[in-house]
Every structure is written in C-alpha cells, then in structure tokens.
Design an enzyme around this catalytic site. Sequence first.
Site, PDB file in Angstrom:
ATOM      1  N   GLY A 143      -3.840 -18.159 -11.033  1.00 58.42           N
ATOM      2  CA  GLY A 143      -3.783 -17.129  -9.995  1.00 58.42           C
ATOM      3  C   GLY A 143      -5.016 -17.249  -9.122  1.00 58.42           C
ATOM      4  O   GLY A 143      -5.670 -18.294  -9.080  1.00 58.42           O
ATOM      5  N   HIS A 157       0.412   2.781 -10.604  1.00 59.98           N
ATOM      6  CA  HIS A 157       0.475   2.818  -9.146  1.00 59.98           C
ATOM      7  C   HIS A 157       1.472   3.878  -8.712  1.00 59.98           C
ATOM      8  O   HIS A 157       2.597   3.914  -9.189  1.00 59.98           O
ATOM      9  CB  HIS A 157       0.905   1.437  -8.627  1.00 59.98           C
ATOM     10  CG  HIS A 157       0.620   1.259  -7.174  1.00 59.98           C
ATOM     11  ND1 HIS A 157       1.337   1.909  -6.217  1.00 59.98           N
ATOM     12  CD2 HIS A 157      -0.303   0.510  -6.527  1.00 59.98           C
ATOM     13  CE1 HIS A 157       0.860   1.565  -5.031  1.00 59.98           C
ATOM     14  NE2 HIS A 157      -0.134   0.714  -5.194  1.00 59.98           N
ATOM     15  N   ARG A 198      -5.244   6.280  -6.510  1.00 55.98           N
ATOM     16  CA  ARG A 198      -3.990   6.006  -7.208  1.00 55.98           C
ATOM     17  C   ARG A 198      -3.795   6.862  -8.452  1.00 55.98           C
ATOM     18  O   ARG A 198      -2.701   7.378  -8.685  1.00 55.98           O
ATOM     19  CB  ARG A 198      -3.960   4.530  -7.620  1.00 55.98           C
ATOM     20  CG  ARG A 198      -3.842   3.623  -6.433  1.00 55.98           C
ATOM     21  CD  ARG A 198      -3.955   2.182  -6.809  1.00 55.98           C
ATOM     22  NE  ARG A 198      -3.718   1.369  -5.601  1.00 55.98           N
ATOM     23  CZ  ARG A 198      -3.786   0.054  -5.578  1.00 55.98           C
ATOM     24  NH1 ARG A 198      -4.096  -0.613  -6.666  1.00 55.98           N
ATOM     25  NH2 ARG A 198      -3.554  -0.595  -4.462  1.00 55.98           N
TER      26      ARG A 198
END
Lengths: 252, 232, 650
Positions: free
Chosen positions: C55, C279, C343
């Site tokens: 990643g 989230h 969040r």
Amino acid sequence: MSKTINLKLRVWRQASPEQAGKFEDYDAKGISTDASFLEMLDVVNDELERHDIDPIAFDHDCREGICGSCGAVVNGCAHGPESATTLCQLHMRKFKDGDVVIIEPWRANGFPIIKDLVVDRGAFDRIIQAGGYVSIRTGQAPDAHAIPIPKPAADKAMDAAQCIGCGACVAACPNASASLFTAAKINQLALLPQGHPERNRRVVAMVEQMDKEGFGSCSKHYECEAACPKEIKVENITAMNREYRRALIARD
Amino acid sequence: MSATAVLPKRLTSTVARELAVAISGLLLVGFIISHLSANLLIYLGPEYLNAYAENMRSLGPLLVVARAGLLAVFVTHIVLAVQLAKHNRKARSQGYAIETRHGRKGAATRYMLYSGLMLLAFILLHLTDFTLRSHEGPNAMVGGEDLGLYGLVWNFLGNPIRAVFYIVAVCSLGLHLSHAISSVVVTLGWLSENGTKRAELAARAAGIVVALGFSSIPIYILLKTYVLGGHA
Amino acid sequence: MAIATDYWKIAESAGLDSKIPSGPIGQKWTKHKFDMKLVNPANKRKFKVIVVGTGLAGASAAATMSELGYKVKAFCFQDSPRRAHSIAAQGGINAAKNYQNDGDSVYRLFYDTVKGGDYRSREANVHRLAEVSVNIIDQCVAQGVPFAREYGGYLANRSFGGAQVSRTFYARGQTGQQLLLGAYSALMKEVASGGVEMFPRREMLDLIVVDGRACGIVVRNLVTGQLETHTADAVCLATGGYGNVFYLSTNAKGSNVTAAWRAHKRGAYFANPCYTQIHPTCIPVHGDFQSKLTLMSESLRNDGRVWVPKKPGDTRPAHEIPEADRNYYLETKYPSFGNLVPRDVASRNAKDVCDAGNGVGATGLAVYLDFTDAIKRDGMSVIEAKYGNLFQMYERITDDNPYKTPMMIYPAVHYTMGGLWVDYNLMSNLPGLHVLGEANFSDHGANRLGASALMQGLADGYFVIPYTIGDYLAKAGPSGVTPDHPEAKKVEAEVKQRIDTFIHMTGKRAVNDFHRELGLLMWDECGMARNEEGLKKALKRIPELREEFWQDVNVTGSPGTLNQCLERAGRVADFLEFAELMCTDALHRSESCGGHFREESQTDEGEAKRKDDEFCYAAAWQYNGVGETPTLHKEALEFENVKLTQRSYK
C-alpha cells in the site's frame, strides 16, 4: 425494494493453468436483489463449502469498484451488462428471476487463466515497469508549486489516470489488445510536464512490452471504451499513437 | 517476422505496423479519389475519358514507376493488415461462450478484413478487365463504333452481372473506407477530444460518397442501355 | 488504574523506550537525522530488506529503499501491488503547505493531529509527520499525480473533516488511488531497475526471529501453494489495519491481521488494539448476504445536513416529515461544528439516536444526510459538480436517488489506530522488525483525523523508514541468516503443520459463517460504545467460538493450488485470536478516548471523558499463548507542547 430471485449459473471451472476447463452449472437460490454480483457468488460459494465442494475462485478485494481486482465476463459482457460498473458494483437487481447467467474469465493470451475466474494480469505490471513512471527518486522533487499546470491538462491527466488496471479492456477487445490500458498511462504522463523528459523512450518501451506480452493491436473497435468501468476514452489511444509518431522521428 | 528482424524495434511494433497500414491506406484513398475523378469523366463523353487514358499512357516510364509505387503501397497495406489480423487472432485463442458487442462501431469495423479481401479479389478482376486488356478492338465497339477505353467500360458495365458485382465491390469499398478513414485519424494521432466521433461521421459520409460515385457509373450505363437508350 | 486481573498481567520491567530524541519538538527529527548512523553507499547493496504489503507505506518504502541501494524484496497478497487497499481512500491528504494563506503551519497540523487523536499519540512522531507532510506533496506532484488544480495552474485545497484550515490536497474522490498509483509507479521503476524483487500473490504466514532479531518471513505462494522462506537483514511490515475483525467494514475483503498477528505471536508487542475508527458516513447494512460496507466520503458532511425524525418509529417518508418534526441533532448539540464534528463524535451520536429508536430505513439503523437545503442554496449543478460521483455510487448500490430523497447513512468500521508497537524509528520491540502505516500504532492516538492516513503511510515510507533503517542496519550489521538456518526451517515446518491442520478440517460450517458471527459479536460488544459487562461477555464467547471453529469449520480443496477457502480460514483463525486481545485492551482502558468510548466514562452531557492521570499511556501487549492472559507494557505519553484538554466541539 429488496426481493429475492433464483438464478441458474453456468460457471467456467478450471482447476489449474494446465488442466482443461469446462462450464459447470450451479443454482443460486434466494439471492437478494440488493446483493452485489460478488455477494451472490459468496452465497453460492458458502453453500459449496458446506458441501465440501471447492468454491468458485475469483479475484476480488475492495468491492467498491476501485482496486481493479475483480472482473469476469458475464453473458458475454466484461464486468456484466451495466456500463461503467465493475463486477463488484453490479447489483442483482439488474437480473430477473430464472435468468441463466454465464460467467467466464477474461480470455486473452496475455492473461493466462490461473484457476476458474482468476487470471494472471502480471503483464500489466510489466507494461508499467517498461516506462509507466516518472524517473524521480524520493527527495529530488522541487516544490509542488514550482511548475503550474493548466487545469484542463491536469483534469485530462486525471481522466486518464483513473484506470484501475482491471483488464476489462483486454477482455472486451476482439483482438485482446491492451492498448487502452497502456495508452491511458502514456497519455496521463504526456499531459503533464513532469512526464515530458522521458516521453519518447516511454511510449516505445511500453508498446514494445505490450506486444511482447501477446496482446493484439488496436483496430479501433472501441469495445474497450464500452467495457471500461472508469469510462477511459479511446482518445487516449489516439494520444498514444501521437506520442509514438513523435518518438519515431525523435532522435532520442 | 524474420524479414523485419533487421529493422529497429520501434519500426516493427504493432503500433508502427498499424501506422504503416494507415499511411498506405491514406495513399490508397488518394488513389481512389483520383481514380473516381477520372471515372466520372465518363459523363462528359468518350473523348474526355479516352484523352485522359491517352495522357496517362503518354507518361511512359513514369507510368511504370507510378504503377510500381502503387503496387508497393497496395502490397504493404495488404501484407501488414493481414499480418496484424493474424497476430490479433492469436491474441485470443479461446473465445467466449457468447460473443456480444457493446461499442459504437458497427459492421464496417468488424468486417474490415473481409471487405478488404473482397476488394482484393475485385481489383484483380478489375485489372484484367480494364488495365491489362487492349483498349481497342471488339471489346471497345459500341454501336459499331470503336470508342476505346470508353467503349470497353460501356460494354463491361453494361453487362448486368458484371455491373452488380462491380456495385457490390464498390459498396464494400465504401464500407472499408467508412471504418478506415475514422481509424486513420486515431492511428496517426491526429485528433483528440471529440474529434473521434466527428471523424466517424465524416468517414461514413466519405464511404457513402465513394460508393455512390463509383456505383453511379454502371447504373448510368445500365439505364442508358436498357431504359433511355444511346450513349454519352 | 489498570491493575493485574484475571484478564491481563502487568509487566514488571520498566516502561517501553520509545527512543524519542531529545531537544525541542521542532528540532528532534532534524537532530535525529544527523545523529543516526549511515550505511556506506557501497555497502547498501549488501543489505537485504523485506517489505510486506504494498500500500502507500509499503510501496513507498520499498521504492525509496531500493533507490538508496538496498536490495529489497516486496510482497503482497493481491495479484498486483497496485491493488492494496490504500487505493480506496477517497477524500484527500493533509499537508502543512499553507498554500491557502489561511494560517496553517507545521505546528498547527501537529497540534490538530494530537488534539484529534484525543491526546493518546506520541508528540514527537506527530510533529515529524507534520514536518514531512510538505515533502510528500512535492514528491507526488513530481511523480505525475494529478492533484486537483485551480485555473491558475496551482494546487487546489479543501477543508476536510472539520479542520479550520484548508490543507487537504485531493484528486477528485480518488486521492488514495492516485497516491497509490504514484507509489506503485515508483515501485515498478525500481523493479525494472532490479533493486526490488516483487512477489505478488504471496501471503506472509510467519516471521522468522533468530536470537531475538527479526530476519525473515515465511510466505505461501497463493498460486502454487508452495511455502517460501525469505531471509533478510530487516523486515518491514506495512500490512494495514485489522478492521475486518468486525467482518463488515469498509476495508477490502482481503485486509487481515495475519501478518501483524504472526509477528505479535513471535514477540512483537501489539499496541492499543481497542482504538478503532468508526466512520460516520457509510451506506447502511442491507442484509445478511452483505460482504462489506461502502464509505461515502466525509466531504458530504460539508453540505449535507444530518437528521432523524423527532418521534421514534416515525415511518413517514423523509419528504413528508415537516421541519418541526425533524431533529438535526448534530447542529443542535454542537452549534459551532455542527455537521462537521470529528468522526468519532458524529458516529456515536448516530448510534445514540438509532438506539433511541429514531433511526430510519428498513432496519432502523440509519440516519438521513439531506442535501435538499444545499441544492436550494447552491443549485443542482453545484452539488452535482461537487458530489456527482458519490451520488452516482450511492444510487448504484442502493437504487435510491440522493438528489430526490435524502441519503441514508450509518457508521461503519473504517480504520484502526492501534497496531504493532514501534519506537520513534518505527522499529518494534523486536530488533529488525519495522512496522509502517496503518499496521503500526504510532501517530493517530485514539482517533485519526480525516485525510491523515494517506499522509502517515507515505511519510513512513518515503521519508522516515529510509533514514531509520540505515541507522538500524549500520548498527546491527548483516543478519547472516539464510533460509537453511535451523530456525527458519523450524518456522516453515510450523507453518506447514498449520496448513495441514486446516486442510484436514472437515466440519459442517463455512469459514465465513464464523467470521460473520465473530464480527457481529465484536460490533455489539467492542464497537462504537463498550462497557465492562459487554466486553467480559465477548471475552467469554470468543474462546468458545474459536473452539467451535476448530471443531466444525470445513476447509475444501488442496494446499498445493490456489485455494481461497484455505486463505480465508487462516485469516479468520487469526482474527479469532486477535479479537480476544482487542477486547482485553478495551476492557483494561476504562476511560473513554477518541474512537474508544467506554460507557462508564462519560461527561454529564454524554461526551467521552478521558482519565489522563490513569491512562495517559500507550498499552503495548505481549503475547503469552492462545487464550493466555497477555502482559501489558506501558509507554508513558508525555505532552510537553500540547496542553491536555477535554475535546469540545460545541
């Protein structure tokens, strides 16, 4: 609103690259129309596992249409019948109760089959390795604002850069050509000043690799554009050809 | 591939070969336009068409060179196109259970190779009919008069079977062009943005114009021969 | 105060040494870069480094270390390194460029991040992150990443996740994709140059530790099923987070804890596993078949208004509910931040209103995100330009048109702040084992700010590990371990044994059945709100479930081919062990902080209440065996620059 449907699946099963494959029939029962196509396959697979049958192998990961892992040819359409949609984002409400669904892997000599619906797309990595980058080492970069880039060019570069490398363009092309994939990267970097120093070398090397991988040439069927889940335009291929023409007369 | 092994790699890639097919194709389009313009002289009468043929002949060695050049262009176009078609067929050795099409391109694109091969067959016949045959004598006699090339054309295309074959052939030429011209602009990297779609329309129009232009001649001759009577 | 219980032990040794350099916060990294030892350019090629995961963190680290001259082997389980889940990040990447002249600075980004993390992150790491953030943007632009630009040709920024300055750089709604493709292109460049050897479709199944030093891994070739042992002088794990312990999350299906968990079982401490980020703006769950949740970019909250009906069980369609009967609960409760609260706050409030019976949709587990007012104010075309892609995505999944009816959203597991413990040099307590990106625990404390994950991944990979690995290698020298080493052989044999055990499992239940059950349990007891009773219940149930798994799971196929059932079984088996540690950590931390909300610890107004005098530390857990109580090591967190306050977004 959600309801359930039953489908007849005809799925390509191939145990390994060497063994011959064939279609097998499975029932997909009680599939919610809110499920995605891959979730439908999950349901079928869980049932197969419970009966000790090897589940249908398919590549998938993000399941939100961006990683490019998934993909199969469904009733003759790469990623299924819905346009601008990856297989993971195709929902079962697009199917009717009793439909026969034929599921096949991408078929191209550049993408050898590994198992069932899983193919080896390593060729795409090797095409990028041939030149799909800017040769800059970490730390060499000037300030990000050192080179202003006109918004239209940046936007067009972004259009090209959206490619997820799923291989649907190859799968849909009657020539199994990787032109759209290759061209999108070439054009992205041709549109940006950062890509200019290596543009001639890049296009020649990437095209050469594309050929070496056994993909066909572009004879402008534009099936790639129709299949592309990210709506990458064939104008990228025009741009690739322009870059190539440039490289032919360039000295470097 | 051995014949091309001596060439630098960048000249032998599929993109380069597509480029060569496109350039040779464009030259052939030029030839077709001049050929069609010359053919249309038929409407002005025998003297014009025959004078044109005479002019061509008078070029002497130059004509030989031009014909050799044209032949080279033809051969390049055909050999590379067939080679690419073979390469492309090999790229997908196994097809799908269901073959479907979703792109906006139609039959012209799909049957390029076949319309091309049809043209090749036609060209060979066409050459034996008009180019390699004597422009004088019994074949050029119309109404007891030797009308030279004009007469030859009149007699051959006045034959309904020949005429129909001719019309089918020029229609496949139109079909070939209606893809080719839009394809060429992509291969040569000439257009971007929305140009591709405009080029497709233009190509279709050009294909129709060329097909109609060429077909008009046998139709005109047939009409004259069987309905209106007389010639020129 | 955490004391030893039936659930955990407390380490007797001194706290962990985080190796934070001395000096003022703004000088630490500069000074440290000078103090670190260097590897002679000619010697670099003699050092081998393994990078697991490709990643943002892994790809950038592998590429950069190769550029420096190290011999790098990079591994990923996907078919191509380009598919790592960083690709799915939508919103953007923060950087303290202050291109907008709105008062941003390295210090402000540092401050916001520490505050956003609810004072549970390490100041020095966060400051370094803020410092290198500016270099990341430069690097990415130079690679050809097509960030959004203004008509003048300069980079555009937006405010994100409630930040008071516009410091977020973005590439439409696909910032993660573009940054990852940038890092991937750098990686491909290095593969072409021969500096990186790439191993796709390989899953790391164990870590090789010789004499306390991590020096190799055992991977399974997912195509042939062969086990491969790779040894090196250092190992970097960049294997992402563990959100899939909940089964349903916004993570990719393949995302898993196996690499990190295997390293943990070999001695690496796992820090703060209870810190998970939920989230607030995800598409609600539809049904049992659901395999994953889809996030809708947080940017939607810039224009959408969150509300639920005032009356519980109000089943009228949204447009028939008059203003007077609507509860815009975020706007009412937090007048200054409104819909843009962080969040964790937004998520928890959504849960609260749904728990109170005011939720909407078929399941009652959703709240409205309404764009009607924004469309009235700015016009359809403006909203379409801003959110067109997202609306389209929403419609594709739900078959509802958000231009006409309000979107329905619900929180979903999205990111995990916890991870393997690392020191300032990103090295775990196991010498040689470095951990980057989401896989480590270091920079986000108890809650991550929007657009900071991409920043951290690339900071670790491009600008931190390339320096600190040199220091480690210069000091430690070559490991001298080859795949023939007895310890390497032993680890490989253990991995093989485990796979054989799986293959012989012939129960009745599918692997997913267990994963779903575990996920549901974790969501209920260790999700958005946790309490002692629930956690203890989970800690009782998890070992039972694990037992059932080993009794009744069915693994099909053979080990010698591509076998996705076997892959899933291995990952779920590890989640079944990991979940226990996660609940233990959540149980021990009886304060609320960031993403970890303990119902026992809240203010009178129901907000999270920290207990700074008891819990101002990172909890690093030592593994003592499956089902054995783990040992807690504490790293005290010292705040010299940022004053600890109760977060308030009123």
